[in-house]
Design a protein around this motif. Structure first.
Motif, PDB file in Angstrom:
ATOM      1  N   TYR A 168     -31.018   1.071  54.111  1.00  0.00           N
ATOM      2  CA  TYR A 168     -30.839   0.609  55.484  1.00  0.00           C
ATOM      3  C   TYR A 168     -29.459   0.006  55.697  1.00  0.00           C
ATOM      4  CZ  TYR A 168     -31.582  -1.853  59.836  1.00  0.00           C
ATOM      5  OH  TYR A 168     -31.467  -2.302  61.114  1.00  0.00           O
ATOM      6  N   LEU A 217     -32.962  -7.655  54.321  1.00  0.00           N
ATOM      7  CA  LEU A 217     -32.654  -9.089  54.258  1.00  0.00           C
ATOM      8  C   LEU A 217     -33.570  -9.878  55.177  1.00  0.00           C
ATOM      9  CD1 LEU A 217     -28.799  -9.653  54.324  1.00  0.00           C
ATOM     10  CD2 LEU A 217     -30.412 -10.561  52.685  1.00  0.00           C
ATOM     11  N   TYR A 273     -36.950   1.528  67.815  1.00  0.00           N
ATOM     12  CA  TYR A 273     -36.373   2.465  66.859  1.00  0.00           C
ATOM     13  C   TYR A 273     -35.384   1.748  65.932  1.00  0.00           C
ATOM     14  CZ  TYR A 273     -32.949   5.707  65.064  1.00  0.00           C
ATOM     15  OH  TYR A 273     -32.092   6.358  64.237  1.00  0.00           O
ATOM     16  N   GLY A 274     -34.574   0.884  66.529  1.00  0.00           N
ATOM     17  CA  GLY A 274     -33.494   0.256  65.778  1.00  0.00           C
ATOM     18  C   GLY A 274     -33.933  -0.795  64.780  1.00  0.00           C
ATOM     19  N   TYR A 275     -35.122  -1.384  64.960  1.00  0.00           N
ATOM     20  CA  TYR A 275     -35.485  -2.516  64.118  1.00  0.00           C
ATOM     21  C   TYR A 275     -36.809  -2.392  63.391  1.00  0.00           C
ATOM     22  CZ  TYR A 275     -31.486  -4.741  66.172  1.00  0.00           C
ATOM     23  OH  TYR A 275     -30.202  -5.019  66.547  1.00  0.00           O
ATOM     24  N   ARG A 315     -35.483   3.233  62.296  1.00  0.00           N
ATOM     25  CA  ARG A 315     -34.485   2.933  61.270  1.00  0.00           C
ATOM     26  C   ARG A 315     -34.970   1.879  60.284  1.00  0.00           C
ATOM     27  NH1 ARG A 315     -29.642   0.657  62.298  1.00  0.00           N
ATOM     28  NH2 ARG A 315     -28.785   1.608  60.456  1.00  0.00           N
ATOM     29  N   SER A 352     -35.289   2.318  72.273  1.00  0.00           N
ATOM     30  CA  SER A 352     -34.142   2.182  71.380  1.00  0.00           C
ATOM     31  C   SER A 352     -34.288   0.956  70.480  1.00  0.00           C
ATOM     32  CB  SER A 352     -32.881   2.066  72.235  1.00  0.00           C
ATOM     33  OG  SER A 352     -31.814   1.601  71.481  1.00  0.00           O
ATOM     34  N   ASN A 393     -33.940  -4.416  58.550  1.00  0.00           N
ATOM     35  CA  ASN A 393     -33.014  -4.851  57.506  1.00  0.00           C
ATOM     36  C   ASN A 393     -33.784  -5.599  56.416  1.00  0.00           C
ATOM     37  OD1 ASN A 393     -31.086  -6.193  55.985  1.00  0.00           O
ATOM     38  ND2 ASN A 393     -29.784  -6.589  57.745  1.00  0.00           N
ATOM     39  N   GLN A 398     -30.602  -8.647  69.051  1.00  0.00           N
ATOM     40  CA  GLN A 398     -30.096  -9.430  70.162  1.00  0.00           C
ATOM     41  C   GLN A 398     -31.045  -9.456  71.366  1.00  0.00           C
ATOM     42  OE1 GLN A 398     -26.888 -11.292  70.565  1.00  0.00           O
ATOM     43  NE2 GLN A 398     -25.756  -9.397  70.592  1.00  0.00           N
ATOM     44  N   GLU A 399     -31.455  -8.252  71.800  1.00  0.00           N
ATOM     45  CA  GLU A 399     -32.230  -8.130  73.036  1.00  0.00           C
ATOM     46  C   GLU A 399     -33.551  -8.877  72.918  1.00  0.00           C
ATOM     47  OE1 GLU A 399     -30.871  -5.809  71.193  1.00  0.00           O
ATOM     48  OE2 GLU A 399     -30.297  -4.012  72.311  1.00  0.00           O
TER      49      GLU A 399
END
Lengths: 721, 124
Positions: A549, A154, A68-70, A149, A65, A152, A88-89
């Protein structure tokens, strides 16, 4: 990726074991060697977990996850590595990992304090692990997405590679003086703790400070973050422990040489790390989501963070209450006008500043508990930091000229004279240049004074070696930093200009011409501006694009760096006004014609035919559409006789003009047409709104930051064991 | 008590009082649109009325309309600054500033977007 999760569990088991073994070694060092080995093993497993997570990012293992998320498979290697700490993690894993590395150094250098220091240090590690296991970066998704995904945009910046690790290194390093302070209180033996804690405090000033400066520099060149410093809770959360560790480092200097300030220092060491946890809680738990530009969403680790905070607060408070009343303290016998006393004044100044910033940052939380949730305006921070900045530079301007114990006033008069005269001169110069604000002039005057006092002492001391000048270098940096802040923020001239594409706009002593949008291969599109000055011209490309994004507009300014002043060219908005976008009605009789750009349209005749069985009728208008090359016939029509009239329009060859038959005026044999024109490329005027600003003396700010860092390095070298 | 402690204590107390006073003055409570019109520096939160944002070329300010979710009141907001990046996509916009003769003069805008910095996993 169960291997990653397994190594995390093993790290936990071994750290817990190390904690127990260090606990057993508290009385006599019997289990110490075993404890060290266990801690080392935990370090190895943590390294494995880190390696697995990196591997997962490099191989685009979107089952995870977190990966995938970052990240996404098109991310360049550089940013793929920094995706590790984008969330965070991963940040917590990074924090944990750095904790282990520093822990190994503590084991090597703690000597007689090793068992208690490592006991408390391992406790910190155990609790970070708790949070990591609760919210693991190795969590799997039920199904494997084909693509991630992405990161970001930024965060897609080279500074992202160094900024978070520096900040976390600083946070971790503060756990070391914290552990030493607890160890000293635990053993009721305070002889060695300042020597142990000093280099680590300097180290965290260095790393946390570097992290803050890098963050400020990054925010300066990416518009989305809003300038180098915005008093945002996330920024404040790192500033407050930095300020308290600055106070601590000064206190430790006194304690090492005089044995004074022991209670103050223990308190500062404990509070610095507690503030790190509190800051993490404020910014990571989602409590400030309504108040901060960049706080994180709640991940369900609030309870752990609160537990973490309360536990350490309890341990710290209990140990202080136990030991402080009976502690023997050395009173400093110095004169109020001595270097020693000025160090103490500085500590108070820093501590009060830290407290007031903390108060402002906590305001949303405090007011939510009391009444109506409120935020503080940025003006609060400006208001409180100003008088404290004046006081701090005042201390800085005197302290290098004072003697350690008691100052001989006649010799002081001589030493003060030159910096004082230079400061007066420069302040007058600043007044002539344009600083008319009285309070700014006051701050400037003391800052100049501090600058030159420290500069002269620096040169006086330099023959004894660069290392011995560490304090003067840091204080020089601090004065330069304040100068940079005053000028770049207080005296930044800016104005907003609208640039129409292709038209030259004269601004001050240069010309800007907006040339159009540029499609970049990484989709981070930019706008092309021709920048001309003194007959030389150059194309500059600030970024302005919409990010899929974040679903937001991204902007990155063009900065022309100068020694005296930076020119800051920030794209604000691209407006496209279509000149042809219009609905116009035309009424024509047979044989009449009208023109729209590129076309001449003539109404030739009606066309009528039955539509289907239901008695509906199709009425059309035969139009002859002529361009310069050829002519065609188009027939917009209506279907009448049904419940509603249906309109069927036609589109001209340009693809943007639609014509529909609106009215049939039977008695005068006329038709009413509606001509709808979409904005086409050829007819769109693009206007780019840019903000042109000057940031005078911003370089002093960066130079000040570099000198503060350099001074910290030298001070570690100077006082390291 | 020695005089130097009294001086030190006075200085600290003065600063703390000053800090508390500044804090109280700088507090910007969240209020409804109706309350905001009574004056003072406050925060209002509302939804952007889509299509109403434009740059006022004279004052060089960003202007837009906000709707209060509860009272359905609308208010014109002027902001002297850069349009935030995710302005149009915002679920809600927080404006911090003062109400002055018919418009809300914002010093600061906060744009609330769902899950801005958190990668959300696909539906579980």
């Amino acid at each position: 990726m169960w291997l990653g999760q397994a190594s995390l569990y093993l790290t936990f088991v071994f750290t817990l074991a190390a904690l127990v073994l260090y606990g057993l070694s508290l009385k006599n060092n019997r289990q110490l060697r075993k404890a060290d080995l266990t801690f080392g093993a935990a370090f190895l497993f943590c390294t494995m977990a880190v390696a697995f997570l990196f591997y997962a990012f490099l191989t685009h293992d979107f089952r995870l996850s977190y990966v995938y998320g970052y990240s996404s498979s098109d991310l360049p290697l550089f940013y793929l590595l920094s995706s590790f700490w984008a969330g965070q993690e991963g940040s917590f894993l990074l924090w944990l990992f750095m904790g282990f590395i520093l822990g190994l150094f503590v084991i090597k250098s703690a000597r007689e304090n090793q068992a208690p220091a490592m006991f408390y240090y391992s406790l910190v590690q155990v609790i970070i692990l708790f949070m990591l296991l609760k919210k693991s970066p190795f969590e799997l998704l039920p199904n494997t997405p084909v693509e991630g995904r992405g990161l970001n945009p930024l965060l897609q910046d080279p500074w992202m590679v160094v900024h978070p690790p520096l900040v976390f290194l600083g946070y971790t390093a503060l756990a070391v003086p914290f552990a030493y302070a607890l160890a000293a209180l635990h053993k009721n033996n305070f002889e060695t703790w300042p020597r142990n804690a000093f280099p680590w405090t300097s180290f965290s000033i260095l790393t946390l400070g570097a992290g803050i400066f890098v963050g400020g520099f990054w925010a300066y060149k990416v518009l989305g973050w809003g300038g180098y410093w915005g008093w945002d809770p996330v920024e404040n959360a790192s500033l407050v422990p930095w300020l308290t560790s600055l106070a601590l480092v000064h206190g430790l200097i006194l304690e090492k040489s005089q044995g004074s300030l022991r209670k103050t220092n223990l308190f500062l060491a404990l509070i610095s790390f507690l503030l790190v946890i509190y800051g993490t809680f404020l910014t990571r738990s989602g409590v400030l989501a309504d108040f901060s530009v960049h706080s994180f969403a709640d991940l369900g680790i609030n309870k752990f963070l609160i537990f973490f905070m309360v536990l350490f607060l309890f341990i710290s408070a209990a140990l202080m209450l136990m030991r402080f009343p009976k502690m023997r303290v050395q009173k400093s016998a110095s004169d109020p006008f001595s270097q020693q006393k000025f160090i103490i004044y500085g500590i108070w100044g820093l501590a009060i500043l830290a407290f007031l910033v903390l108060l402002g940052t906590s305001a949303p939380l405090l007011t939510t508990l009391l009444a109506n949730p409120s935020n503080v305006a940025i003006s609060y921070y400006l208001k409180i930091s100003f008088p404290l900045a004046v006081l701090l530079v005042l201390f800085l301007s005197f302290s290098p000229l004072l003697d350690w114990q008691k100052t001989d006033l006649s010799s002081l008069r001589k030493k003060v004279l030159i910096p004082f005269v230079v400061a007066v001169g420069l302040t007058v110069f600043a007044y002539v240049w344009g600083v008319k604000n009285l309070s700014h002039l006051l701050l400037l005057f003391f800052t100049f004074w501090a600058l030159f006092s420290n500069l002269f002492r620096f040169f006086r001391k330099l023959p004894e070696g660069l290392v011995s000048t560490s304090g003067f270098i840091t204080h020089l940096g601090f004065a330069l930093l304040i100068l940079g802040v005053i000028f770049s923020s207080g005296y930044s001239k800016s104005n907003r200009v609208a640039l129409t594409r292709g038209e030259v706009e004269n601004i001050e002593d240069f010309q800007l011409t907006y040339q159009g949008e540029i499609q970049e291969t990484n989709k981070q599109n930019s706008v092309s501006i021709l920048f001309a000055k003194d007959g030389k011209s150059q194309e500059v490309r600030p970024q302005l694009y919409f990010s899929d994004y974040t679903q937001e507009q991204m902007r990155k300014p063009y900065i022309q760096r100068g020694l005296i002043s930076d020119l800051y060219l920030a794209p604000l908005e691209l407006r496209k006004v279509s000149s042809g976008h219009s609905d116009s009605a035309v009424i024509l009789a047979k044989g009449e014609s009208f023109q729209i750009p590129g076309f001449e349209i003539t109404f030739v005749d009606y066309e009528m035919q039955p539509h289907d069985q239901g008695g509906q009728m199709k009425i059309g208008a035969r139009l002859e559409v002529e361009t310069e090359e050829h002519s065609t016939v188009l027939v917009p029509y209506q279907v009448i006789g049904g419940e509603q009239v249906e309109y069927h329009d036609v589109t001209l060859q340009d693809g943007q003009t639609k014509i529909s038959l609106q009215k049939i005026v039977a008695d005068t044999r006329q038709i009413g047409l509606l001509v709808h024109t979409e904005g086409g490329n050829s007819e769109v005027t693009q206007t780019l709104l840019v903000e042109v600003s000057h940031k005078p003396l911003i370089n002093l700010l960066w130079l000040g930051g570099i000198l503060i860092m350099l001074g910290s390095v030298l001070s570690i070298k100077r006082r390291a064991i | 008590m020695k005089p130097k402690y009294i001086i030190a204590l006075t200085v600290v107390v003065v600063f703390l009082v000053f800090g508390a006073f500044s804090l109280k003055k700088s507090l910007t409570p969240y209020v409804s649109f109706a309350q905001a019109q009574k004056g003072g520096t406050v925060q209002i939160i509302g939804k952007l009325v889509s299509g109403t944002d434009y740059y006022d070329s004279q004052s060089q300010k960003l202007a837009f309309m906000l709707t209060d979710q509860e009272s359905r009141l609308q208010m014109k907001v002027l902001y002297d600054g850069v349009k935030p990046g995710n302005f149009e996509q915002a679920t809600e916009i927080v404006a911090i500033g003062q109400y002055q003769s018919g418009t809300f003069e914002a010093e600061q805008l906060l744009v609330k977007c769902p899950s801005k910095y958190q990668g959300l996993p696909p539906d579980k």
